[in-house]
Design a protein around this motif. Sequence first.
Motif, PDB file in Angstrom:
ATOM      1  N   ALA A   1       1.247  -1.326  -0.031  1.00  0.00           N
ATOM      2  CA  ALA A   1       0.012   0.171  -0.471  1.00  0.00           C
ATOM      3  C   ALA A   1       1.280   1.299  -0.108  1.00  0.00           C
ATOM      4  N   THR A   2       1.712   1.568   0.981  1.00  0.00           N
ATOM      5  CA  THR A   2       2.924   2.081   1.008  1.00  0.00           C
ATOM      6  C   THR A   2       3.622   2.579  -0.867  1.00  0.00           C
ATOM      7  N   GLY A   3       3.521   1.704  -1.187  1.00  0.00           N
ATOM      8  CA  GLY A   3       4.664   1.664  -2.389  1.00  0.00           C
ATOM      9  C   GLY A   3       3.426   2.679  -3.509  1.00  0.00           C
ATOM     10  N   ILE A   4       2.668   1.758  -3.394  1.00  0.00           N
ATOM     11  CA  ILE A   4       1.569   2.471  -4.889  1.00  0.00           C
ATOM     12  C   ILE A   4       0.878   3.632  -4.253  1.00  0.00           C
ATOM     13  N   LYS A   5       0.576   4.201  -2.960  1.00  0.00           N
ATOM     14  CA  LYS A   5       0.678   5.477  -2.995  1.00  0.00           C
ATOM     15  C   LYS A   5       1.606   6.400  -2.819  1.00  0.00           C
ATOM     16  N   LEU A   6       2.829   6.115  -3.084  1.00  0.00           N
ATOM     17  CA  LEU A   6       4.268   7.083  -3.347  1.00  0.00           C
ATOM     18  C   LEU A   6       4.511   6.555  -4.409  1.00  0.00           C
ATOM     19  N   ALA A   7       4.751   6.214  -5.643  1.00  0.00           N
ATOM     20  CA  ALA A   7       4.364   5.816  -6.923  1.00  0.00           C
ATOM     21  C   ALA A   7       3.388   6.959  -7.521  1.00  0.00           C
ATOM     22  N   ASN A   8       2.011   7.318  -6.938  1.00  0.00           N
ATOM     23  CA  ASN A   8       0.823   7.858  -7.360  1.00  0.00           C
ATOM     24  C   ASN A   8      -0.074   8.582  -6.125  1.00  0.00           C
ATOM     25  N   PRO A   9       0.696   9.649  -5.315  1.00  0.00           N
ATOM     26  CA  PRO A   9      -0.825   9.741  -4.457  1.00  0.00           C
ATOM     27  C   PRO A   9      -1.583  10.394  -4.781  1.00  0.00           C
ATOM     28  N   ASP A  10      -1.980  10.852  -5.619  1.00  0.00           N
ATOM     29  CA  ASP A  10      -3.874  11.076  -6.145  1.00  0.00           C
ATOM     30  C   ASP A  10      -4.517  10.283  -5.863  1.00  0.00           C
ATOM     31  N   LEU A  11      -3.967   8.537  -6.105  1.00  0.00           N
ATOM     32  CA  LEU A  11      -4.310   7.244  -5.386  1.00  0.00           C
ATOM     33  C   LEU A  11      -4.993   7.299  -3.626  1.00  0.00           C
ATOM     34  N   ARG A  29       5.363   7.364  10.462  1.00  0.00           N
ATOM     35  CA  ARG A  29       5.895   7.751   8.922  1.00  0.00           C
ATOM     36  C   ARG A  29       4.331   8.430   8.573  1.00  0.00           C
ATOM     37  N   ASN A  30       2.831   8.398   9.276  1.00  0.00           N
ATOM     38  CA  ASN A  30       1.482   8.977   8.887  1.00  0.00           C
ATOM     39  C   ASN A  30       1.459   9.414   7.284  1.00  0.00           C
ATOM     40  N   ILE A  31       1.412   8.006   7.269  1.00  0.00           N
ATOM     41  CA  ILE A  31       1.116   7.992   4.885  1.00  0.00           C
ATOM     42  C   ILE A  31      -0.245   7.743   5.603  1.00  0.00           C
ATOM     43  N   ASP A  32      -0.379   8.512   4.234  1.00  0.00           N
ATOM     44  CA  ASP A  32      -2.194   9.071   3.742  1.00  0.00           C
ATOM     45  C   ASP A  32      -2.606   7.567   3.229  1.00  0.00           C
ATOM     46  N   ILE A  33      -3.271   6.577   3.759  1.00  0.00           N
ATOM     47  CA  ILE A  33      -3.664   5.763   3.780  1.00  0.00           C
ATOM     48  C   ILE A  33      -4.474   4.890   4.614  1.00  0.00           C
ATOM     49  N   ILE A  56     -11.234   7.587   5.120  1.00  0.00           N
ATOM     50  CA  ILE A  56     -10.246   7.217   3.861  1.00  0.00           C
ATOM     51  C   ILE A  56     -10.470   9.071   3.844  1.00  0.00           C
ATOM     52  N   ASP A  57     -11.519   9.584   4.709  1.00  0.00           N
ATOM     53  CA  ASP A  57     -12.276  11.813   4.706  1.00  0.00           C
ATOM     54  C   ASP A  57     -10.538  11.774   5.186  1.00  0.00           C
ATOM     55  N   HIS A  58     -10.117  11.073   6.327  1.00  0.00           N
ATOM     56  CA  HIS A  58      -8.547  11.911   7.241  1.00  0.00           C
ATOM     57  C   HIS A  58      -7.457  11.448   5.698  1.00  0.00           C
ATOM     58  N   ARG A  59      -6.420  12.900   6.433  1.00  0.00           N
ATOM     59  CA  ARG A  59      -5.183  12.406   5.452  1.00  0.00           C
ATOM     60  C   ARG A  59      -4.438  12.612   6.234  1.00  0.00           C
ATOM     61  N   GLY A  60      -4.268  11.259   6.405  1.00  0.00           N
ATOM     62  CA  GLY A  60      -2.822  10.325   7.155  1.00  0.00           C
ATOM     63  C   GLY A  60      -2.909   9.794   7.347  1.00  0.00           C
ATOM     64  N   PHE A  61      -2.721   8.416   8.215  1.00  0.00           N
ATOM     65  CA  PHE A  61      -2.781   7.285   8.114  1.00  0.00           C
ATOM     66  C   PHE A  61      -3.482   6.559   9.606  1.00  0.00           C
ATOM     67  N   ALA A  62      -4.674   5.806   8.742  1.00  0.00           N
ATOM     68  CA  ALA A  62      -5.796   6.097   9.753  1.00  0.00           C
ATOM     69  C   ALA A  62      -6.557   4.346  10.012  1.00  0.00           C
ATOM     70  N   LEU A  74     -11.781   6.767  18.376  1.00  0.00           N
ATOM     71  CA  LEU A  74     -10.766   6.898  19.836  1.00  0.00           C
ATOM     72  C   LEU A  74      -9.340   7.999  19.522  1.00  0.00           C
ATOM     73  N   TYR A  75      -9.111   8.093  18.498  1.00  0.00           N
ATOM     74  CA  TYR A  75      -7.749   8.720  18.341  1.00  0.00           C
ATOM     75  C   TYR A  75      -8.008   9.711  16.879  1.00  0.00           C
ATOM     76  N   LYS A  76      -7.664  11.334  16.589  1.00  0.00           N
ATOM     77  CA  LYS A  76      -7.914  11.476  15.961  1.00  0.00           C
ATOM     78  C   LYS A  76      -7.045  13.081  15.953  1.00  0.00           C
ATOM     79  N   ARG A  77      -6.177  13.125  14.992  1.00  0.00           N
ATOM     80  CA  ARG A  77      -5.204  14.655  14.862  1.00  0.00           C
ATOM     81  C   ARG A  77      -5.052  14.644  13.205  1.00  0.00           C
ATOM     82  N   GLU A  78      -4.266  16.135  12.915  1.00  0.00           N
ATOM     83  CA  GLU A  78      -3.778  16.199  11.868  1.00  0.00           C
ATOM     84  C   GLU A  78      -2.448  16.512  11.590  1.00  0.00           C
ATOM     85  N   ALA A  79      -1.783  15.620  10.812  1.00  0.00           N
ATOM     86  CA  ALA A  79      -0.344  16.033  10.478  1.00  0.00           C
ATOM     87  C   ALA A  79       0.414  15.555   9.097  1.00  0.00           C
ATOM     88  N   PRO A  80       1.742  16.763   9.194  1.00  0.00           N
ATOM     89  CA  PRO A  80       2.004  16.503   8.229  1.00  0.00           C
ATOM     90  C   PRO A  80       2.054  15.159   7.490  1.00  0.00           C
TER      91      PRO A  80
END
Length: 300
Positions: free
Chosen positions: A78-88, A113-117, A189-195, A261-267
């Motif tokens: 999943a990390t590889g796919i997201k890094l190859a195409n962050p629009d997915l 890493r807080n990857i957005d997946i 899914i709407d969260h920007r970061g690792f959920a 239970l937990y949610k915060r915004e981060a790069p």
Amino acid sequence: MTAHNFETSVLNTWCPGCGNFPLLNTVKTVLQELGEGESPTRPENLVLVAGIGCHGKIVDYLNLNSFYSIHGRVLPVATGIKLANPDLEVIGFAGDGDAYGEGLEHLIYAAKRNIDITVIIHNNRVYSLTTGQFSPTSPLGFPGRSTPAGSPEPPLNPLELLLAGGATFLARGFSSEPEQMKQIFREAIDHRGFALVDILQVCVTFNNLHKYYAERVYTVTDHDPADYLQALNKIKEWDYGAGTGGAGSGEEKERIPLGILYKREAPTFDRRLSPGGGRSRAATQEHREALIEKILANSK
Ligand SMILES: Cc1ncc(C[n+]2csc(CCOP(=O)(O)OP(=O)(O)O)c2C)c(N)n1
């Protein structure tokens, strides 16, 4: 896309009554909703990644781009796919054996890493496909195939571990509460970061905890998911039965909190790696081409 369009012709081999059915139906509803509204997610921009186990078959039953990874390796793929195409939009499905056992270090690094997946864990607290061995979240005393005298280990609390690991979105659902699962999946899914969403998914064949959960679950209210200590307290409120004799111990006072239970915004990792911190496909492509040029020039 309608829920119907997501159907495939693959024969469903889950056991009758399996908690994976409501989970699958809920995912279909959420994916359909994502395709509606003001900025719809197009089906071609969705990628599903599955591990190996009963849970992994979910991608066979959804007519979308998907990748069967190997056991424990949902996160690297999943990390590889997201890094190859962050629009997915990348959604992973893993079992408790898959993610909390063999794949545990990958999970912690995805959180760090807080990857957005988004990762949905079908936590049935047993290895189901391989017919009933104990898993990292099996209750103490679990009488599985590999532990006929009862598991001698208390279960792991994966949410506590991932909170410490840096995850920015942690939630728990129950496979018999589809409406709540739907809301959680949507927010994850709407969260920007690792959920990470831990679903208490009932395996009717090897670890049927339906009644145990139904008597104990409740939805969190008066809870500030942005507050780390409040989140930690909620996460520790139910330790997957560790220290209480485990599921089925007759401990009536135990209560199992469900919800976010937990949610915060981060790069996010993918943004950090994209040129200028942006997510534009064109910018990513330009950066990639420039890198290739540089490598080729250096190799001459
Ligand atoms: C590298 C590797 N290790 C072990 C296995 C054997 N194996 C297949 S599925 C599975 C366990 C599945 O349990 P879980 O991830 O909890 O999924 P479930 O079947 O419960 O949905 C194991 C150990 C494998 N296929 N590959």
